[in-house]
Design a protein around this motif. Structure first.
Motif, PDB file in Angstrom:
ATOM      1  N   ALA A  45       0.817  -1.075   0.022  1.00 38.78           N
ATOM      2  CA  ALA A  45       0.073   0.132   0.033  1.00 38.78           C
ATOM      3  C   ALA A  45       0.787   1.118  -0.126  1.00 38.78           C
ATOM      4  CB  ALA A  45      -0.758  -0.006   1.192  1.00 38.78           C
ATOM      5  N   ASP A  46       0.379   2.111  -0.726  1.00 39.53           N
ATOM      6  CA  ASP A  46       1.122   3.535  -1.019  1.00 39.53           C
ATOM      7  C   ASP A  46       2.607   3.349  -1.458  1.00 39.53           C
ATOM      8  OD1 ASP A  46      -0.856   4.981   0.528  1.00 39.53           O
ATOM      9  OD2 ASP A  46       0.092   4.313   2.594  1.00 39.53           O
ATOM     10  N   ALA A  47       2.826   2.324  -2.174  1.00 38.07           N
ATOM     11  CA  ALA A  47       4.306   2.387  -2.992  1.00 38.07           C
ATOM     12  C   ALA A  47       3.762   2.689  -4.494  1.00 38.07           C
ATOM     13  CB  ALA A  47       4.372   0.748  -3.150  1.00 38.07           C
ATOM     14  N   ASP A  48       4.821   3.769  -4.658  1.00 41.51           N
ATOM     15  CA  ASP A  48       4.683   4.383  -6.000  1.00 41.51           C
ATOM     16  C   ASP A  48       5.438   3.729  -6.962  1.00 41.51           C
ATOM     17  OD1 ASP A  48       3.470   6.621  -5.188  1.00 41.51           O
ATOM     18  OD2 ASP A  48       5.288   7.566  -4.280  1.00 41.51           O
ATOM     19  N   TYR A  49       6.660   2.989  -6.790  1.00 42.10           N
ATOM     20  CA  TYR A  49       7.086   1.902  -7.606  1.00 42.10           C
ATOM     21  C   TYR A  49       8.119   0.932  -6.796  1.00 42.10           C
ATOM     22  CZ  TYR A  49      10.877   5.496  -7.262  1.00 42.10           C
ATOM     23  OH  TYR A  49      11.654   6.274  -6.827  1.00 42.10           O
ATOM     24  N   TYR A  50       8.843   0.030  -7.406  1.00 45.25           N
ATOM     25  CA  TYR A  50       9.652  -0.766  -6.605  1.00 45.25           C
ATOM     26  C   TYR A  50      11.227  -0.987  -7.161  1.00 45.25           C
ATOM     27  CZ  TYR A  50       5.008  -2.671  -5.210  1.00 45.25           C
ATOM     28  OH  TYR A  50       3.784  -2.648  -4.590  1.00 45.25           O
ATOM     29  N   ASP A  66      15.374  -0.065 -11.273  1.00 43.59           N
ATOM     30  CA  ASP A  66      15.037   1.043 -10.351  1.00 43.59           C
ATOM     31  C   ASP A  66      13.595   1.867 -10.214  1.00 43.59           C
ATOM     32  OD1 ASP A  66      15.323   2.785 -12.210  1.00 43.59           O
ATOM     33  OD2 ASP A  66      17.136   3.916 -11.260  1.00 43.59           O
ATOM     34  N   GLU A  67      12.881   1.375 -11.243  1.00 47.56           N
ATOM     35  CA  GLU A  67      11.375   1.723 -11.380  1.00 47.56           C
ATOM     36  C   GLU A  67      10.546   0.812 -11.926  1.00 47.56           C
ATOM     37  OE1 GLU A  67       9.259   6.059 -12.589  1.00 47.56           O
ATOM     38  OE2 GLU A  67      11.447   5.977 -12.633  1.00 47.56           O
ATOM     39  N   VAL A  68      10.130  -0.412 -11.091  1.00 49.15           N
ATOM     40  CA  VAL A  68       9.273  -1.145 -11.445  1.00 49.15           C
ATOM     41  C   VAL A  68       7.811  -0.922 -10.929  1.00 49.15           C
ATOM     42  CG1 VAL A  68       8.714  -3.686 -11.352  1.00 49.15           C
ATOM     43  CG2 VAL A  68      10.940  -3.123 -11.228  1.00 49.15           C
ATOM     44  N   GLN A  69       6.713  -0.731 -12.069  1.00 51.48           N
ATOM     45  CA  GLN A  69       5.489  -0.147 -11.643  1.00 51.48           C
ATOM     46  C   GLN A  69       4.547  -1.262 -11.323  1.00 51.48           C
ATOM     47  OE1 GLN A  69       4.925   3.036 -11.680  1.00 51.48           O
ATOM     48  NE2 GLN A  69       7.055   3.488 -12.220  1.00 51.48           N
ATOM     49  N   TYR A 107      20.162 -14.761  -6.329  1.00 53.74           N
ATOM     50  CA  TYR A 107      19.501 -14.278  -5.027  1.00 53.74           C
ATOM     51  C   TYR A 107      18.758 -12.885  -5.321  1.00 53.74           C
ATOM     52  CZ  TYR A 107      21.974 -18.266  -3.468  1.00 53.74           C
ATOM     53  OH  TYR A 107      22.615 -19.515  -3.270  1.00 53.74           O
ATOM     54  N   TYR A 108      17.374 -12.655  -5.055  1.00 53.30           N
ATOM     55  CA  TYR A 108      17.038 -11.448  -5.233  1.00 53.30           C
ATOM     56  C   TYR A 108      16.090 -11.056  -3.956  1.00 53.30           C
ATOM     57  CZ  TYR A 108      16.975 -13.276 -10.041  1.00 53.30           C
ATOM     58  OH  TYR A 108      17.328 -13.645 -11.257  1.00 53.30           O
ATOM     59  N   VAL A 109      15.974  -9.622  -3.891  1.00 53.32           N
ATOM     60  CA  VAL A 109      15.259  -8.818  -2.828  1.00 53.32           C
ATOM     61  C   VAL A 109      14.408  -7.704  -3.738  1.00 53.32           C
ATOM     62  CG1 VAL A 109      16.631  -9.555  -0.837  1.00 53.32           C
ATOM     63  CG2 VAL A 109      17.200  -7.373  -2.261  1.00 53.32           C
ATOM     64  N   ILE A 110      13.570  -7.112  -3.102  1.00 60.67           N
ATOM     65  CA  ILE A 110      13.116  -6.269  -3.657  1.00 60.67           C
ATOM     66  C   ILE A 110      12.502  -4.876  -2.646  1.00 60.67           C
ATOM     67  CG2 ILE A 110      12.195  -7.088  -5.800  1.00 60.67           C
ATOM     68  CD1 ILE A 110       9.203  -6.721  -4.291  1.00 60.67           C
ATOM     69  N   THR A 111      12.346  -3.774  -2.847  1.00 60.41           N
ATOM     70  CA  THR A 111      12.217  -2.656  -1.763  1.00 60.41           C
ATOM     71  C   THR A 111      10.928  -1.939  -2.558  1.00 60.41           C
ATOM     72  OG1 THR A 111      13.676  -1.217  -2.712  1.00 60.41           O
ATOM     73  CG2 THR A 111      14.332  -2.533  -0.756  1.00 60.41           C
ATOM     74  N   ALA A 112      10.255  -1.193  -1.864  1.00 61.70           N
ATOM     75  CA  ALA A 112       9.079  -0.348  -2.017  1.00 61.70           C
ATOM     76  C   ALA A 112       9.457   0.915  -1.937  1.00 61.70           C
ATOM     77  CB  ALA A 112       7.791  -0.773  -1.335  1.00 61.70           C
ATOM     78  N   VAL A 113       8.997   1.855  -2.881  1.00 58.77           N
ATOM     79  CA  VAL A 113       9.734   3.418  -2.751  1.00 58.77           C
ATOM     80  C   VAL A 113       8.153   4.222  -2.847  1.00 58.77           C
ATOM     81  CG1 VAL A 113      10.886   5.074  -3.599  1.00 58.77           C
ATOM     82  CG2 VAL A 113      11.720   2.856  -3.669  1.00 58.77           C
ATOM     83  N   ASN A 114       8.049   5.362  -2.168  1.00 55.87           N
ATOM     84  CA  ASN A 114       7.134   6.198  -2.218  1.00 55.87           C
ATOM     85  C   ASN A 114       7.750   7.513  -1.977  1.00 55.87           C
ATOM     86  OD1 ASN A 114       7.366   6.451   0.356  1.00 55.87           O
ATOM     87  ND2 ASN A 114       5.119   5.904   0.923  1.00 55.87           N
ATOM     88  N   LEU A 115       6.944   8.754  -1.689  1.00 57.32           N
ATOM     89  CA  LEU A 115       7.370   9.866  -1.639  1.00 57.32           C
ATOM     90  C   LEU A 115       8.445  10.299  -0.558  1.00 57.32           C
ATOM     91  CD1 LEU A 115       6.686  12.554  -3.296  1.00 57.32           C
ATOM     92  CD2 LEU A 115       5.029  12.989  -1.610  1.00 57.32           C
TER      93      LEU A 115
END
Length: 536
Positions: free
Chosen positions: A395-400, A417-420, A436-444
């Motif tokens: 929730a509230d993520a703009d991209y990943y 750096d900008e997966v929608q 091996y993979y990890v992801i992060t979420a990004v917002n304002l």
């Protein structure tokens, strides 16, 4: 009462066009910063954003009515003069469709309105004259629904009458079609869209010589109008905005009561009801309004005909509270306002009727939203020469941001750096190598912590998989560890687990090699295992 020149000027200068692009803030929060000035002083101009650049178009100043177009690049803090709009005008409407800007209607002068429609392409810096709007008018409202442009209401200076006209423009075919008229003719109304329906709110009716509380809903799909519950307060020159599918009608003007207003009323289209909310601290009209992070900002405007404001106030619909924020550096009305990169830009404007500005101020709101949570349930699926990742939406993520490594030291490289979406396909892989993979979420606000780590080993198609299986181990902490291993390893793990469950002697730790070359080994402690599962 016919509109006087002074009132007419006041009724047509409200132009607010904004577009939000969510990136990380760069300026100090909660303050206004002065940046490079717009080359031309002016007010009552149009503002649009295309590909992160701000375009200021038309307007007027002491030299007269303008067709000037200037482009501002927030990244370089520079202005560039562009090809002028073919028709000089102000009080027109402006909208972007498919990265092209459309200028519609408006005034050539204080007593001459326009039917001109002109299209600007920022990529080629060229203007094209398009099919004229069937009805000359200014002080109209424009919205887009499904790629079509709808022009609604307005004012005809020839007849000095407000209008009920609704016309639809198709940019693809450059054609106009007259639609069902709005039940109530009016100018200086507000128009917003919710769930594909168009809501027309308030305004001024020259036939009845009154400020209106009227609300009417238009359905573009059926070309029909329906009268809705009226606003509690009659007014024109108000501002309206939607937050969480509720409509907020703010401020405005009613010469029959107290003049400028601070009234705030909330409309729920689902229940067709209005609710009075906390009043805006500063009564005003001809101001600008934008939303950032679901908070509403009222900026500048007029308290009376010759009293422009520097007031900036923030409304939180969730708590129904207003907060006075840092004022503009310069009092002004008829300004252009845009939002990009989480910042608010206040551009140009006037102070009274004979003083014009070209200053540009940038405001970065204080952000008090919670830190964004990290993604969960990241799963990697190996195929021939590719790995597909999926995860749960945040929730509230703009991209990943997707990161990867092939080593055990967890120094990940960024793949994208900008997966929608909530999936990603990694094709830059080699078969028989474990990734091996990890992801992060990004917002304002910023970037989340890492997700759970997952891994996969792509293999060429046709390889026999009957001696391989997926061993999923759930730890008592709730963390899941997934391993693609041989059936020999699976059987060894089951034998080890059963022996420890039966309190037999032996090591309390089971080692699983996660790479074919043994560069990374996971050590499973018996007491940390809640359950496990095996799948082919």
């Amino acid at each position: 009462m016919k509109l006087t020149k002074k009132l007419l000027m006041s009724l047509v200068i409200a132009i607010t066009m904004s577009l939000s692009v969510s990136l990380l803030p760069a300026f100090a929060e909660g303050s206004w910063d002065t940046v490079s000035k717009m080359p031309t002083e002016r007010m009552a101009f149009g503002v649009e954003i295309v590909n992160g650049k701000i375009y200021t178009i038309g307007g007027f100043n002491n030299a007269g009515v303008l067709g000037t177009v200037e482009e501002y690049d927030p990244e370089t803090n520079t202005w560039e003069t562009k090809a002028s709009m073919p028709t000089n005008r102000y009080g027109f409407e402006i909208v972007t469709v498919n990265e092209k800007i459309y200028a519609i209607g408006g005034f050539h002068s204080t007593l001459e309105n326009s039917d001109a429609v002109e299209e600007y392409d920022p990529e080629t810096n060229t203007w094209k004259t398009k099919a004229s709007m069937p009805t000359n008018r200014a002080a109209l409202e424009v919205v887009t629904v499904d790629g079509k442009i709808y022009t609604i209401g307005g004012y005809d200076t020839t007849t000095q009458e407000s209008l009920d006209t609704v016309e639809e423009y198709d940019p693809e075919t450059d054609t106009w079609e007259t639609k069902a008229s709005m039940p109530t003719n009016r100018a200086t109304l507000e128009v917003v869209t919710v769930d594909g329906k168009v809501y027309t709110i308030g305004g001024y009716n020259t036939t009845t010589e009154e400020f209106l509380a009227t609300v009417e809903e238009y359905d573009p799909e059926t070309d029909t109008w329906e009268t809705k519950a009226s606003m509690p307060t009659n007014r024109a020159l108000l501002e309206a905005v939607t937050v969480d599918s509720k409509i907020y009608a703010i401020g405005g003007y009613n010469n029959n009561t107290e003049g400028s207003l601070g009234t705030v009323e909330e409309y729920d289209p689902q229940t067709n009801t209005w609710e009075t909310k906390a009043s805006m601290p500063t009564n005003r009209y001809q101001f600008e309004i934008v939303t950032v992070n679901e908070k509403i900002y009222a900026i500048g405007g007029l308290k009376s005909f010759f009293e422009s404001l520097d007031a900036v106030e923030e409304y939180d619909p969730e708590t129904d509270t207003w907060e006075i924020k840092t004022s503009l550096v310069t009092n002004r009305d008829g300004i252009g306002v845009a939002t990009t990169d989480g910042k608010i830009y206040a551009i140009g404007g006037g102070d009274g009727w004979d003083s014009y500005h070209n200053s540009v101020e940038v405001y970065t709101p204080n952000y008090d939203i919670p830190v964004i949570t990290n993604p969960t349930n990241l799963v990697a699926t190996a195929e021939d020469s590719q790995v597909t990742l999926t995860w749960d939406e945040v929730a509230d993520a703009d991209y990943y941001i997707v990161r990867r490594t092939t080593t055990s030291d967890l120094e990940y490289e960024i793949l994208d750096d900008e997966v929608q979406d909530i999936s990603f396909i990694d094709t830059n892989v080699e078969n028989d190598t474990t990734y091996y993979y990890v992801i992060t979420a990004v917002n304002l606000i910023g970037e989340s912590e890492y997700s759970n780590e997952t891994y996969a080993t792509p293999e060429a198609s046709g390889i026999e998989d009957k001696d391989r299986a997926i061993l999923t181990i759930t730890l008592v902490t709730g963390v899941e560890k997934e391993y693609v291993v041989s059936m020999t390893t699976v059987n060894d793990f089951i034998d080890w687990y059963e022996s420890k469950a039966n309190r037999e002697e032996g090591s309390a730790i089971f080692a699983i090699d996660t790479t074919s070359d043994g560069r990374k080994t996971d050590y499973i402690i018996f007491d940390s295992v809640l359950m496990f599962a095996v799948a082919n």
